[in-house]
Motif scaffolding. Structure first.
Motif, mmCIF file in Angstrom:
data_model
loop_
_atom_site.group_PDB
_atom_site.id
_atom_site.type_symbol
_atom_site.label_atom_id
_atom_site.label_comp_id
_atom_site.label_asym_id
_atom_site.label_seq_id
_atom_site.Cartn_x
_atom_site.Cartn_y
_atom_site.Cartn_z
ATOM 1 N N ARG A 298 204.690 60.714 90.713
ATOM 2 C CA ARG A 298 205.163 60.339 92.053
ATOM 3 C C ARG A 298 205.649 58.896 92.063
ATOM 4 O O ARG A 298 206.656 58.570 92.701
ATOM 5 C CB ARG A 298 204.037 60.525 93.069
ATOM 6 C CG ARG A 298 203.801 61.973 93.478
ATOM 7 C CD ARG A 298 202.653 62.074 94.464
ATOM 8 N NE ARG A 298 202.477 63.446 94.937
ATOM 9 C CZ ARG A 298 201.448 63.860 95.655
ATOM 10 N NH1 ARG A 298 200.482 62.991 95.990
ATOM 11 N NH2 ARG A 298 201.371 65.110 96.052
ATOM 12 N N LYS A 301 209.048 58.778 90.566
ATOM 13 C CA LYS A 301 210.056 59.248 91.517
ATOM 14 C C LYS A 301 210.392 58.154 92.526
ATOM 15 O O LYS A 301 211.567 57.930 92.852
ATOM 16 C CB LYS A 301 209.546 60.497 92.221
ATOM 17 C CG LYS A 301 210.553 61.124 93.189
ATOM 18 C CD LYS A 301 209.985 62.398 93.796
ATOM 19 C CE LYS A 301 210.988 63.031 94.757
ATOM 20 N NZ LYS A 301 210.446 64.287 95.333
ATOM 21 N N ARG A 302 209.366 57.457 93.042
ATOM 22 C CA ARG A 302 209.609 56.366 93.986
ATOM 23 C C ARG A 302 210.432 55.256 93.350
ATOM 24 O O ARG A 302 211.343 54.700 93.967
ATOM 25 C CB ARG A 302 208.277 55.782 94.485
ATOM 26 C CG ARG A 302 207.541 56.643 95.470
ATOM 27 C CD ARG A 302 206.490 55.822 96.228
ATOM 28 N NE ARG A 302 205.562 55.173 95.313
ATOM 29 C CZ ARG A 302 204.430 55.719 94.886
ATOM 30 N NH1 ARG A 302 204.101 56.954 95.268
ATOM 31 N NH2 ARG A 302 203.630 55.065 94.072
ATOM 32 N N ARG A 305 214.109 56.310 92.995
ATOM 33 C CA ARG A 305 214.784 56.279 94.292
ATOM 34 C C ARG A 305 215.042 54.852 94.761
ATOM 35 O O ARG A 305 216.090 54.552 95.349
ATOM 36 C CB ARG A 305 213.952 57.039 95.326
ATOM 37 C CG ARG A 305 213.974 58.554 95.127
ATOM 38 C CD ARG A 305 213.184 59.251 96.212
ATOM 39 N NE ARG A 305 213.372 60.707 96.150
ATOM 40 C CZ ARG A 305 212.798 61.558 96.985
ATOM 41 N NH1 ARG A 305 211.990 61.109 97.949
ATOM 42 N NH2 ARG A 305 213.012 62.854 96.868
ATOM 43 N N ALA A 315 219.821 57.527 89.101
ATOM 44 C CA ALA A 315 218.801 58.366 88.471
ATOM 45 C C ALA A 315 219.290 58.930 87.147
ATOM 46 O O ALA A 315 218.551 58.944 86.146
ATOM 47 C CB ALA A 315 218.396 59.498 89.413
ATOM 48 N N ILE A 339 211.500 66.665 88.839
ATOM 49 C CA ILE A 339 210.948 65.893 89.949
ATOM 50 C C ILE A 339 211.699 64.579 90.152
ATOM 51 O O ILE A 339 212.005 64.189 91.278
ATOM 52 C CB ILE A 339 209.446 65.620 89.720
ATOM 53 C CG1 ILE A 339 208.651 66.931 89.806
ATOM 54 C CG2 ILE A 339 208.909 64.606 90.726
ATOM 55 C CD1 ILE A 339 207.194 66.790 89.413
ATOM 56 N N THR A 340 212.009 63.884 89.060
ATOM 57 C CA THR A 340 212.612 62.553 89.163
ATOM 58 C C THR A 340 214.134 62.584 89.221
ATOM 59 O O THR A 340 214.754 61.626 89.687
ATOM 60 C CB THR A 340 212.189 61.679 87.969
ATOM 61 O OG1 THR A 340 212.632 62.302 86.751
ATOM 62 C CG2 THR A 340 210.674 61.505 87.931
ATOM 63 N N THR A 342 215.991 62.425 86.669
ATOM 64 C CA THR A 342 216.457 61.588 85.561
ATOM 65 C C THR A 342 216.648 62.440 84.308
ATOM 66 O O THR A 342 216.343 63.626 84.286
ATOM 67 C CB THR A 342 215.404 60.515 85.244
ATOM 68 O OG1 THR A 342 214.212 61.167 84.777
ATOM 69 C CG2 THR A 342 215.083 59.674 86.459
#
Length: 410
Positions: A298, A301-302, A305, A315, A339-340, A342
């Motif tokens: 998580r 991911k933050r 972003r 990304a 999720i990411t 990337t």
């Protein structure tokens, strides 16, 4: 032979007018314009990788280009591509700006609104200068290396995921393969590279922060030559002094290192500041290290972003490295990629802290046993990134994700 001219500016109308006027110059061959500093440097790097002769003779930079300010961009272009002549166009034609532009490496300043005669005269003079430089550089292949060294930044999705360990081993792998390598600690408040490598030092990256023109001698005085051959540029011992390293200073420092070393590895830590944001933005490859757990993913991911919102890095231009990977965890590299958003490095680093504990506690991470599966994986990652040729055995014990990574410079 026509003069190739590359216009660069963020304002489409201004660039369109500039390109139109450039096309009217005798023997001029304007190239498709670029819209920002990143696109300009990437374009020149791609051309330089083919041959010096592929580079445009002249680059015309509009004063409102971004996100890197025009003078800082000119300094980087002059340092990395010395055969390219840069002209700045600006509404400010004062002696002060002229002197600042020349100090940054520009070959001329042309006032806005553009006048045909002034632009034609300056382009012709700069093109002749560029041709002369290339003729001189052509006498020896060692004089000019194209785009300079490769810069790789290593950031942590959160604290404690192993970014510093990864950065050190990537640098060691590059140096061991015969490439001159610099390792920079831009985790300015809490950097630990000196502790991991048992280094006592006096100078740090802060000593370069206030220097506007970093000469090879100044740079050599600031770095610490480690026993392994790696050049270390360390975080300050007093963390509060990290605020002295601005984004501008970081760009200049990274550019100076790029011009002197084949590989530059930058440990950016897990906290975003102006200096490490500038490093991530200018890197050829930006790595983001995470562990395969919900909290760290998580956080990754933050971070991705946030980099995107701040226009630091997209990304798809970021490569996630999964550290402490096991085949039994629910979160595998392919899921991290989804999720990411990337790319994910094919090489995952296995979980095996017992291999590391002795050398970490002793501050001798460079003495990690070659049989260590962690070291083998990280050196295989260096191979995957094009930083080093890893021994064949280094591919054993490394997990494999489903997706490859994309380099920023292709």
């Amino acid at each position: 032979m026509p003069t190739r001219i590359l216009p660069a500016g963020a304002d489409p109308d201004a660039v369109r007018s500039l390109t139109t006027l450039l096309s009217q110059l005798p023997d001029a061959e304007p190239q498709p314009p670029v819209g920002d500093s990143t696109q300009l440097v990437d374009t020149l790097a791609r051309l330089a990788a083919e041959s010096v002769d592929e580079l445009p003779e002249v680059v015309v930079v509009h004063e409102h280009i971004g996100p890197v300010p025009a003078l800082e961009l000119i300094r980087e272009v002059a340092l990395r591509f010395p055969a390219v002549g840069v002209i700045l166009v600006s509404t400010d034609a004062s002696p002060g700006l002229f002197a600042a532009a020349m100090d940054s490496g520009a070959r001329g300043l042309v006032a806005l609104p553009l006048a045909y005669e002034e632009l034609a005269s300056r382009v012709q003079a700069v093109a002749q200068w560029s041709t002369g430089v290339r003729r001189h550089l052509g006498r020896g292949s060692d004089v000019f290396g194209g785009a300079g060294g490769t810069v790789v930044t290593v950031s942590g999705a959160k604290g404690g995921v192993g970014a510093t360990l990864a950065a050190i081993q990537l640098a060691l792998a590059a140096q061991a393969s015969g490439r001159s390598t610099a390792l920079v600690d831009l985790d300015l408040q809490t950097g630990d590279i000196a502790s991991y490598l048992d280094v006592q030092f006096r100078r740090s990256v802060v000593d370069l922060a206030a220097i506007s023109d970093i000469s090879p001698r100044v740079l050599a005085d600031a770095v610490f030559r480690h026993d392994t051959g790696i050049a270390l540029l360390l975080a300050p011992g007093e963390g509060e002094r990290g605020e002295e390293v601005t984004d501008r200073a970081a760009r200049q420092i990274v550019s100076a290192l790029r011009s002197r070393y084949e590989v530059v590895v930058v440990d950016c830590g897990a906290q975003l500041g102006a200096a490490n944001a500038a490093a991530v933005e200018s890197a050829d490859t930006a790595l983001l290290v995470t562990t395969p757990d919900v909290v760290a993913v998580r956080a990754a991911k933050r971070t991705v972003r946030m980099w995107d919102r701040l226009q630091i890095r997209k990304a798809e231009e970021t490569t996630v490295v999964v550290n402490r990977h096991t085949r039994s965890t629910e979160i595998q590299p392919a899921l991290v990629q989804r999720i990411t958003g990337t790319a994910v490095a094919r090489t995952a680093v296995p979980a095996n802290f017992k291999e590391l504990q002795g050398v970490v506690d002793a501050g001798r991470l460079h003495e990690l046993d070659g049989r260590s599966t962690v070291k083998q994986a990280l050196w295989a990652l260096a191979d995957e990134l094009g930083l080093a040729k890893a021994p064949e055995a280094s591919h054993r014990g490394s997990g494999r994700g489903a997706v490859g990574f994309r380099r920023r410079k292709e």
